[in-house]
Design a protein around this motif. Structure first.
Motif, short mmCIF file in Angstrom:
data_model
loop_
_atom_site.label_atom_id
_atom_site.label_comp_id
_atom_site.label_asym_id
_atom_site.label_seq_id
_atom_site.Cartn_x
_atom_site.Cartn_y
_atom_site.Cartn_z
N GLY A 114 41.22 46.87 52.55
CA GLY A 114 40.16 46.33 51.68
C GLY A 114 40.71 45.47 50.57
N LEU A 115 41.82 44.81 50.81
CA LEU A 115 42.45 43.96 49.78
C LEU A 115 42.11 42.48 50.02
CD1 LEU A 115 45.92 45.71 49.40
CD2 LEU A 115 43.93 45.85 47.90
N PRO A 116 42.34 41.63 49.01
CA PRO A 116 42.02 40.19 49.16
C PRO A 116 42.83 39.53 50.27
CG PRO A 116 42.66 40.73 46.87
CD PRO A 116 42.91 41.95 47.69
N TRP A 117 42.32 38.43 50.77
CA TRP A 117 43.02 37.68 51.81
C TRP A 117 43.97 36.64 51.23
CZ3 TRP A 117 39.32 36.12 56.41
CH2 TRP A 117 38.68 37.26 56.90
N SER A 118 43.99 36.49 49.93
CA SER A 118 44.66 35.35 49.30
C SER A 118 46.13 35.21 49.69
CB SER A 118 44.54 35.46 47.79
OG SER A 118 43.19 35.63 47.41
N ILE A 119 46.84 36.33 49.77
CA ILE A 119 48.27 36.25 50.10
C ILE A 119 48.44 35.78 51.55
CG2 ILE A 119 50.41 37.57 50.39
CD1 ILE A 119 49.57 39.24 47.92
N PHE A 154 47.25 40.03 44.54
CA PHE A 154 46.46 39.14 43.70
C PHE A 154 45.43 38.37 44.53
CE2 PHE A 154 48.86 35.36 44.95
CZ PHE A 154 50.09 35.90 45.30
N PRO A 191 37.17 38.93 52.50
CA PRO A 191 37.81 38.39 51.28
C PRO A 191 37.02 38.77 50.02
CG PRO A 191 37.35 36.63 52.89
CD PRO A 191 36.74 37.87 53.42
N TRP A 192 37.72 38.73 48.90
CA TRP A 192 37.08 39.05 47.61
C TRP A 192 36.48 37.80 46.95
CZ3 TRP A 192 40.37 42.92 44.23
CH2 TRP A 192 40.66 44.07 44.99
N SER A 193 36.67 36.64 47.54
CA SER A 193 36.38 35.37 46.86
C SER A 193 34.94 35.27 46.35
CB SER A 193 36.67 34.20 47.80
OG SER A 193 37.98 34.32 48.32
N ILE A 206 55.39 33.63 47.15
CA ILE A 206 54.29 33.33 48.08
C ILE A 206 53.74 31.92 47.83
CG2 ILE A 206 51.96 34.04 48.79
CD1 ILE A 206 53.01 36.94 47.81
N MET A 207 53.43 31.64 46.58
CA MET A 207 52.86 30.35 46.19
C MET A 207 53.68 29.76 45.06
SD MET A 207 48.89 31.51 45.73
CE MET A 207 48.10 32.51 47.01
N LYS A 261 35.30 45.09 50.47
CA LYS A 261 36.41 46.02 50.67
C LYS A 261 36.15 46.90 51.89
CE LYS A 261 37.83 47.95 46.65
NZ LYS A 261 37.67 48.35 45.20
N LEU A 267 42.50 34.77 44.15
CA LEU A 267 42.22 33.50 43.48
C LEU A 267 40.80 33.49 42.93
CD1 LEU A 267 43.67 31.39 46.39
CD2 LEU A 267 44.50 31.13 44.06
N LYS A 274 42.94 43.56 55.45
CA LYS A 274 41.62 43.95 55.96
C LYS A 274 41.50 45.47 56.05
CE LYS A 274 40.31 41.30 59.59
NZ LYS A 274 40.54 40.33 60.71
N GLY A 292 36.53 44.81 55.03
CA GLY A 292 37.79 44.08 55.19
C GLY A 292 37.62 42.58 55.02
N PHE A 344 36.66 32.13 51.90
CA PHE A 344 37.77 32.50 51.03
C PHE A 344 38.37 31.21 50.49
CE2 PHE A 344 39.18 32.27 55.42
CZ PHE A 344 40.28 31.43 55.34
N LEU A 345 39.25 31.37 49.51
CA LEU A 345 39.90 30.22 48.87
C LEU A 345 41.34 30.09 49.34
CD1 LEU A 345 38.62 31.20 45.35
CD2 LEU A 345 38.20 28.94 46.31
#
Ligand SMILES: [Mg+2]
Ligand SMILES: [Mg+2]
Ligand SMILES: [Mg+2]
Lengths: 221, 221
Positions: free
Chosen positions: B113-118, A36, A115-117, A176-177, A110, A38, B110, A113, B37-38
């Motif tokens: 290509g996935l989010p850094w959120s976790i 996931f 972030p998707w933010s 995780i959160m 992607k 944010l 990275k 590497g 990133f968030l």
């Protein structure tokens, strides 16, 4: 009808790749467990607050999703003890959401590497519906989500097609959160995503057993 | 001394790769413009609320950073009109922050290509100091950040080494997301990051012209 819930969200968590046919249409790899990202609260676009703003040079995709409005604090849930009943107990209500995505920015992130933010977080990139009382959706795994581009149906599938169901989503996230009351959780988009161009009109909604839910209707340009 | 600011943050934005020697130590590529990133507000760890919790099987790195506590709404700033004076005017105060990072999870994300959120968002992954009044930091580009692992200095550099200065960070972010009063912005970490093991004690702080700032002291296990 109310949108007060949208101001209370301390975080907005979004599942990626939760419908098989959507994974295929973007040539993505099926995840072995839910992942996931944010979205910032500054990306929320409330009903009648449009338009959605597409930044210059950006390919913007729509992704219609069922959003959960959480009602309880959830932390390190035990998967063996957290099934569909417990998940529904932890939900305060629902909303329809469109997870707008700067697809070319996300693709570049992607590849690198990163972030998707940024690709997910522009202002107006999270159109939300009014609050949907829990009583209107007896089973969140039996909801039909639909989205139309200029009146033409583009997305139209059941939340029953989710790869990871809501108990699995919540147990994973909670490990995780800490999930807090008011948090919004987007549960992924079915197939049919595509890009919008200036002037395009998006409408979206959801139905339960063939009955359209008034509070869930979204329309924006 | 107060930590009330930490409850007001609607979003927490973190710049990545903003110090040359830190980019080198992780074999990363220098970005051509700031990316960010968030972190979720649920990751905040207030002073004396420790310990920091390292999830099992996770390599957790510390990254000491100067955090800006924003005081104004900023949107689509014009870089030609937003210099250091305007940036400082838009800041309400400061804090010291440690951007704890699940490095092996981030590395995996990275690669895929996935989010850094976790990797960035576990509970307790954002130790923060007390509120630092603006008067204590006349120039945010002239602050010495330091971090000790079990009493041994590991990070110790000036914010003057930032690749992208604060006006550049804020103009870039504001072109994507509206910055709101209370938002926290982490400005990147200097070289010296490394992993912590159970029982390790982290202390961190900041000084201006050789004078340590009391409110900025952090200590946790
Ligand atoms: Mg989505
Ligand atoms: Mg991310
Ligand atoms: Mg950092």
């Amino acid at each position: 009808m109310s949108v007060a819930y949208a101001q209370r969200a301390r975080k907005i968590l979004c599942i990626g790749r939760n419908y098989v046919d959507h994974i295929k249409e973007l040539n993505n790899v099926k995840p072995s467990s839910p992942f996931f990202f944010l979205k910032p609260s500054s990306s929320i676009l409330l009903p009648n607050e449009g338009p959605m703003l597409a930044p210059k040079g950006v390919i913007v995709h729509y992704e219609v999703e069922l959003a959960l409005i959480m009602g309880k604090t959830l932390k390190n849930l035990d998967p063996a003890k957290f099934g569909k009943k417990e998940a529904i107990d932890a939900i305060d209500g629902y909303a329809l959401a469109v997870d707008m995505t700067a697809r070319n920015i996300q693709d570049e992130a992607k590849k690198k590497g990163l972030p998707w933010s940024i690709g997910k977080g522009f202002d107006t990139f999270l159109p939300l519906s009014h609050y949907i009382p829990k009583s209107q959706i007896p089973d969140p795994h039996n909801v039909n989500l639909h989205l139309e581009l200029n009146g033409e149906k583009r997305q139209n599938d059941s939340t029953g097609l989710m790869i990871f169901d809501i108990p699995k989503i919540l147990t994973t996230m909670s490990s995780i959160m800490t999930i807090q009351p008011g948090d919004l959780i987007l549960t992924g988009t079915p197939k049919g995503v595509g890009s919008v161009r200036p002037g395009d009109k998006i409408t979206a909604g959801l139905s339960v057993n063939g009955k359209e839910i008034e509070e869930g209707k979204i329309a924006f340009i």
